[in-house]
Design an enzyme around this catalytic site. Structure first.
Site, PDB file in Angstrom:
ATOM      1  N   TYR A  17      -0.310   4.073  10.713  1.00  0.00           N
ATOM      2  CA  TYR A  17      -0.664   3.054  11.717  1.00  0.00           C
ATOM      3  C   TYR A  17       0.576   2.797  12.570  1.00  0.00           C
ATOM      4  O   TYR A  17       1.676   2.620  12.034  1.00  0.00           O
ATOM      5  CB  TYR A  17      -1.032   1.719  11.040  1.00  0.00           C
ATOM      6  CG  TYR A  17      -2.389   1.667  10.397  1.00  0.00           C
ATOM      7  CD1 TYR A  17      -3.554   1.870  11.133  1.00  0.00           C
ATOM      8  CD2 TYR A  17      -2.521   1.365   9.050  1.00  0.00           C
ATOM      9  CE1 TYR A  17      -4.802   1.802  10.524  1.00  0.00           C
ATOM     10  CE2 TYR A  17      -3.773   1.289   8.435  1.00  0.00           C
ATOM     11  CZ  TYR A  17      -4.907   1.510   9.180  1.00  0.00           C
ATOM     12  OH  TYR A  17      -6.138   1.436   8.583  1.00  0.00           O
ATOM     13  N   ARG A  54       0.841  -1.196   0.000  1.00  0.00           N
ATOM     14  CA  ARG A  54       0.000   0.000   0.000  1.00  0.00           C
ATOM     15  C   ARG A  54       0.882   1.254   0.000  1.00  0.00           C
ATOM     16  O   ARG A  54       2.076   1.183   0.276  1.00  0.00           O
ATOM     17  CB  ARG A  54      -0.917   0.006   1.239  1.00  0.00           C
ATOM     18  CG  ARG A  54      -2.037  -1.001   1.157  1.00  0.00           C
ATOM     19  CD  ARG A  54      -2.826  -1.088   2.454  1.00  0.00           C
ATOM     20  NE  ARG A  54      -2.023  -1.648   3.538  1.00  0.00           N
ATOM     21  CZ  ARG A  54      -2.450  -1.795   4.788  1.00  0.00           C
ATOM     22  NH1 ARG A  54      -3.659  -1.403   5.117  1.00  0.00           N
ATOM     23  NH2 ARG A  54      -1.669  -2.321   5.702  1.00  0.00           N
ATOM     24  N   ASP A  77      -6.293 -11.362  14.003  1.00  0.00           N
ATOM     25  CA  ASP A  77      -5.362 -10.353  14.534  1.00  0.00           C
ATOM     26  C   ASP A  77      -5.629 -10.046  16.005  1.00  0.00           C
ATOM     27  O   ASP A  77      -4.834  -9.374  16.658  1.00  0.00           O
ATOM     28  CB  ASP A  77      -5.406  -9.070  13.684  1.00  0.00           C
ATOM     29  CG  ASP A  77      -6.781  -8.450  13.631  1.00  0.00           C
ATOM     30  OD1 ASP A  77      -7.775  -9.144  13.926  1.00  0.00           O
ATOM     31  OD2 ASP A  77      -6.886  -7.252  13.310  1.00  0.00           O
ATOM     32  N   HIS A 103       0.163   0.994  16.150  1.00  0.00           N
ATOM     33  CA  HIS A 103      -0.102  -0.135  17.060  1.00  0.00           C
ATOM     34  C   HIS A 103       0.992  -0.205  18.131  1.00  0.00           C
ATOM     35  O   HIS A 103       1.618  -1.241  18.337  1.00  0.00           O
ATOM     36  CB  HIS A 103      -0.233  -1.455  16.281  1.00  0.00           C
ATOM     37  CG  HIS A 103      -1.417  -1.454  15.357  1.00  0.00           C
ATOM     38  ND1 HIS A 103      -2.713  -1.586  15.812  1.00  0.00           N
ATOM     39  CD2 HIS A 103      -1.497  -1.292  14.019  1.00  0.00           C
ATOM     40  CE1 HIS A 103      -3.548  -1.522  14.780  1.00  0.00           C
ATOM     41  NE2 HIS A 103      -2.838  -1.332  13.689  1.00  0.00           N
ATOM     42  N   LYS A 149       2.306   1.682   7.318  1.00  0.00           N
ATOM     43  CA  LYS A 149       2.696   0.866   8.479  1.00  0.00           C
ATOM     44  C   LYS A 149       3.636   1.645   9.387  1.00  0.00           C
ATOM     45  O   LYS A 149       4.229   2.657   8.994  1.00  0.00           O
ATOM     46  CB  LYS A 149       3.411  -0.411   8.009  1.00  0.00           C
ATOM     47  CG  LYS A 149       2.545  -1.339   7.195  1.00  0.00           C
ATOM     48  CD  LYS A 149       1.303  -1.776   7.923  1.00  0.00           C
ATOM     49  CE  LYS A 149       1.534  -2.961   8.810  1.00  0.00           C
ATOM     50  NZ  LYS A 149       0.241  -3.466   9.362  1.00  0.00           N
ATOM     51  N   GLU A 193      -4.887   4.211  14.145  1.00  0.00           N
ATOM     52  CA  GLU A 193      -5.795   3.279  14.822  1.00  0.00           C
ATOM     53  C   GLU A 193      -6.445   3.845  16.079  1.00  0.00           C
ATOM     54  O   GLU A 193      -7.395   3.264  16.595  1.00  0.00           O
ATOM     55  CB  GLU A 193      -5.084   1.954  15.150  1.00  0.00           C
ATOM     56  CG  GLU A 193      -4.018   2.019  16.233  1.00  0.00           C
ATOM     57  CD  GLU A 193      -2.647   2.485  15.705  1.00  0.00           C
ATOM     58  OE1 GLU A 193      -2.545   2.816  14.521  1.00  0.00           O
ATOM     59  OE2 GLU A 193      -1.705   2.518  16.515  1.00  0.00           O
TER      60      GLU A 193
HETATM   61  N1  LIG Z   1      -7.514 -10.296   9.351  1.00  0.00           N
HETATM   62  C1  LIG Z   1      -7.562  -9.060   8.885  1.00  0.00           C
HETATM   63  O1  LIG Z   1      -6.906  -8.723   7.896  1.00  0.00           O
HETATM   64  C2  LIG Z   1      -8.458  -8.058   9.526  1.00  0.00           C
HETATM   65  C3  LIG Z   1      -8.737  -6.838   8.894  1.00  0.00           C
HETATM   66  C4  LIG Z   1      -9.635  -5.958   9.513  1.00  0.00           C
HETATM   67  C5  LIG Z   1     -10.202  -6.282  10.743  1.00  0.00           C
HETATM   68  N2  LIG Z   1      -9.873  -7.477  11.334  1.00  0.00           N
HETATM   69  C6  LIG Z   1     -10.459  -7.914  12.615  1.00  0.00           C
HETATM   70  O2  LIG Z   1     -11.799  -8.342  12.420  1.00  0.00           O
HETATM   71  C7  LIG Z   1     -12.473  -8.325  13.688  1.00  0.00           C
HETATM   72  C8  LIG Z   1     -13.837  -7.666  13.560  1.00  0.00           C
HETATM   73  O3  LIG Z   1     -13.648  -6.279  13.259  1.00  0.00           O
HETATM   74  P1  LIG Z   1     -14.892  -5.291  13.072  1.00  0.00           P
HETATM   75  O4  LIG Z   1     -14.308  -4.025  12.527  1.00  0.00           O
HETATM   76  O5  LIG Z   1     -15.988  -5.946  12.344  1.00  0.00           O
HETATM   77  O6  LIG Z   1     -15.327  -5.065  14.583  1.00  0.00           O
HETATM   78  P2  LIG Z   1     -16.736  -4.471  15.081  1.00  0.00           P
HETATM   79  O7  LIG Z   1     -16.490  -3.929  16.433  1.00  0.00           O
HETATM   80  O8  LIG Z   1     -17.321  -3.594  14.037  1.00  0.00           O
HETATM   81  O9  LIG Z   1     -17.691  -5.765  15.190  1.00  0.00           O
HETATM   82  C9  LIG Z   1     -17.476  -6.789  16.107  1.00  0.00           C
HETATM   83  C10 LIG Z   1     -18.824  -7.428  16.399  1.00  0.00           C
HETATM   84  O10 LIG Z   1     -18.584  -8.626  17.164  1.00  0.00           O
HETATM   85  C11 LIG Z   1     -19.691  -8.754  18.029  1.00  0.00           C
HETATM   86  N3  LIG Z   1     -19.397  -9.759  19.052  1.00  0.00           N
HETATM   87  C12 LIG Z   1     -18.686  -9.626  20.194  1.00  0.00           C
HETATM   88  N4  LIG Z   1     -18.666 -10.791  20.867  1.00  0.00           N
HETATM   89  C13 LIG Z   1     -19.386 -11.681  20.123  1.00  0.00           C
HETATM   90  C14 LIG Z   1     -19.748 -13.048  20.280  1.00  0.00           C
HETATM   91  N5  LIG Z   1     -19.361 -13.740  21.350  1.00  0.00           N
HETATM   92  N6  LIG Z   1     -20.486 -13.625  19.319  1.00  0.00           N
HETATM   93  C15 LIG Z   1     -20.878 -12.945  18.223  1.00  0.00           C
HETATM   94  N7  LIG Z   1     -20.588 -11.638  18.028  1.00  0.00           N
HETATM   95  C16 LIG Z   1     -19.853 -11.023  18.969  1.00  0.00           C
HETATM   96  C17 LIG Z   1     -19.923  -7.347  18.527  1.00  0.00           C
HETATM   97  O11 LIG Z   1     -21.206  -7.205  19.109  1.00  0.00           O
HETATM   98  C18 LIG Z   1     -19.749  -6.546  17.236  1.00  0.00           C
HETATM   99  O12 LIG Z   1     -20.986  -6.371  16.571  1.00  0.00           O
HETATM  100  C19 LIG Z   1     -11.509  -7.594  14.627  1.00  0.00           C
HETATM  101  O13 LIG Z   1     -10.801  -8.532  15.385  1.00  0.00           O
HETATM  102  C20 LIG Z   1     -10.571  -6.878  13.690  1.00  0.00           C
HETATM  103  O14 LIG Z   1      -9.325  -6.598  14.287  1.00  0.00           O
HETATM  104  C21 LIG Z   1      -9.009  -8.352  10.749  1.00  0.00           C
END
Ligand SMILES: NC(=O)c1ccc[n+]([C@@H]2O[C@H](COP(=O)([O-])OP(=O)(O)OC[C@H]3O[C@@H](n4cnc5c(N)ncnc54)[C@H](O)[C@@H]3O)[C@@H](O)[C@H]2O)c1
Length: 370
Positions: free
Chosen positions: A94, A15, A270, A96, A75, A118
């Site tokens: 970012y 990026r 993550d 972190h 980053k 972040e």
């Molecule tokens: N792997 C990647 O490349 C990547 C990229 C972006 C985000 N992420 C990760 O994805 C995850 C979700 O991010 P987001 O932006 O959607 O967060 P968000 O806060 O928008 O949504 C999280 C949802 O999870 C729900 N939740 C909490 N506990 C729960 C449970 N026990 N059962 C069901 N639902 C539950 C919450 O109520 C909320 O609606 C985070 O861990 C984020 O860091 C990973």
């Protein structure tokens, strides 16, 4: 202000922090933009695109850091960049911090002004500079899942949407936030039979209102998850409990109850992952199989689509970058509350509570440095 855009040097990071369109906006606002040669290549932007937009090109990263009053990045700086950073130089990227004491100490020593994407936070507590990457990962999770469901990748061998006369495949999405919502929209668009789970009834009500008819909602609890994983062939983990590790919602003993060739995508990897069997993977080797269940657990999913990710990220970061350049960091942060929350380390002082707590460092209230 003199703005510098170095080429990202972290492994596999394609990026870039400013697009040619963003460059043109900066220049229009009266700023000078210096871009390192080839900085945009990984995202499909040529040096000529930047020059056409009004940027000046510099051949080396050293020259970009030397000339810029504000560095815009994607980053966190890595070790070879530390010595290039100057006292009072603004770094907007970012960071972190809480995950790296070495980085935190380095930025304290360099006495830079570190604004972390972040931690920029709106009044409703949403994180506007993280949302675009969640949107990308959410949409991508279905694309990847659909791919691994193909037989050649070891999957069950089904098309998510089915065809006329053949019922669609069932997709289960656990977590109905940004990632889960985008995943549900994609899976529904492909014609899958989608169920989205969350622990928030308010969120489920909202999703029930806005989602198409092939998306159902269900309360997330162990009983329901245990039952649903037996019939759902694509399972996407998308939960987040801010500030803590993700709960392990799919346990190892559930795997033998699933159909062989089921695909599980853990986007929450993550944060430690929400499947017990999750181990972080990379784009070079994205998946592994346990008990005939395919796991995809790439920790930086947006990295696979750098052009989309760059455009999505810069749409969100550019307005603050222009405000910082127009007003200087002090005035911009005084006037813009959400941006102020992005200040983490300022001229040797830790001004973000989470970072000082993480490493037991002295905390200085952010207002005292403005
Ligand atoms: N792997 C990647 O490349 C990547 C990229 C972006 C985000 N992420 C990760 O994805 C995850 C979700 O991010 P987001 O932006 O959607 O967060 P968000 O806060 O928008 O949504 C999280 C949802 O999870 C729900 N939740 C909490 N506990 C729960 C449970 N026990 N059962 C069901 N639902 C539950 C919450 O109520 C909320 O609606 C985070 O861990 C984020 O860091 C990973």
């Amino acid at each position: 202000m003199i703005v510098g855009v170095p080429k990202e040097i972290k492994n596999n990071e394609n990026r870039v922090a400013l697009t040619p369109a963003g460059t043109a906006e900066m220049v229009k606002n009266g700023h000078e933009v210096y871009v390192q040669a080839l900085a945009g290549m990984g995202s499909g932007f040529t040096d000529e695109d930047y020059m056409f937009a009004g940027a000046k090109l510099l051949p080396t990263i050293e020259e970009v850091y030397a000339v810029a009053e504000m560095i815009i990045k994607v980053k966190e700086p890595i070790e070879p960049e530390y010595k290039l950073i100057r006292k009072g130089q603004i770094l907007y990227t970012y960071f972190h911090f809480a995950s790296s004491e070495t980085l935190t100490q380095a930025m304290i020593e360099r006495e830079a002004v570190c604004l972390a994407y972040e931690t920029v936070e709106l009044d409703d507590r949403s994180l506007p500079l993280l949302i675009p990457m969640s949107e990308v990962a959410g949409r991508m999770s279905v694309q990847e899942g659909a791919k691994y469901l193909e037989k050649t990748y070891g999957g069950y061998g089904v098309l998510l949407g089915g065809v006329p006369g053949v019922t669609p495949a069932k997709a289960l999405i656990i977590g109905g936030g940004i990632v889960g919502t985008e995943a549900a929209k994609m899976a529904a668009g492909l014609g899958a039979d989608v169920t989205i789970m969350d622990v928030s009834l308010k969120r489920l009500r909202y999703l029930d209102d806005i989602m198409p008819a092939n998306v159902k909602t269900m309360m997330s609890n162990e009983f329901n998850i245990r039952e649903m994983v037996q019939s759902h062939i694509l399972i996407i983990g998308a939960v987040l409990i801010p500030g803590t590790k993700a709960p392990k919602l799919i346990t190892r003993d559930m795997l033998p109850t699933m159909r062989p060739g089921t695909v599980m995508v853990d986007v929450a990897v993550d944060q430690g992952g929400c499947f017990e069997t999750t181990t972080p993977t990379t784009h070079d080797n994205p998946n592994f199989v346990i008990d005939d269940v395919i796991h995809y657990c790439v920790a930086n999913m947006p990295g696979a689509v750098p052009r989309t990710s760059t455009l999505a990220l810069t749409n969100a970061t550019l307005p603050n970058a222009i405000e910082l350049a127009n007003k200087g960091w002090k005035l911009a942060c005084k006037e813009n509350g959400p941006l102020r929350k992005g200040l983490n380390v300022v001229e040797g002082k830790v001004v973000y509570k989470g970072v000082s707590d993480a490493f037991d460092l002295p905390y200085v209230a952010v207002d005292s440095v403005l």
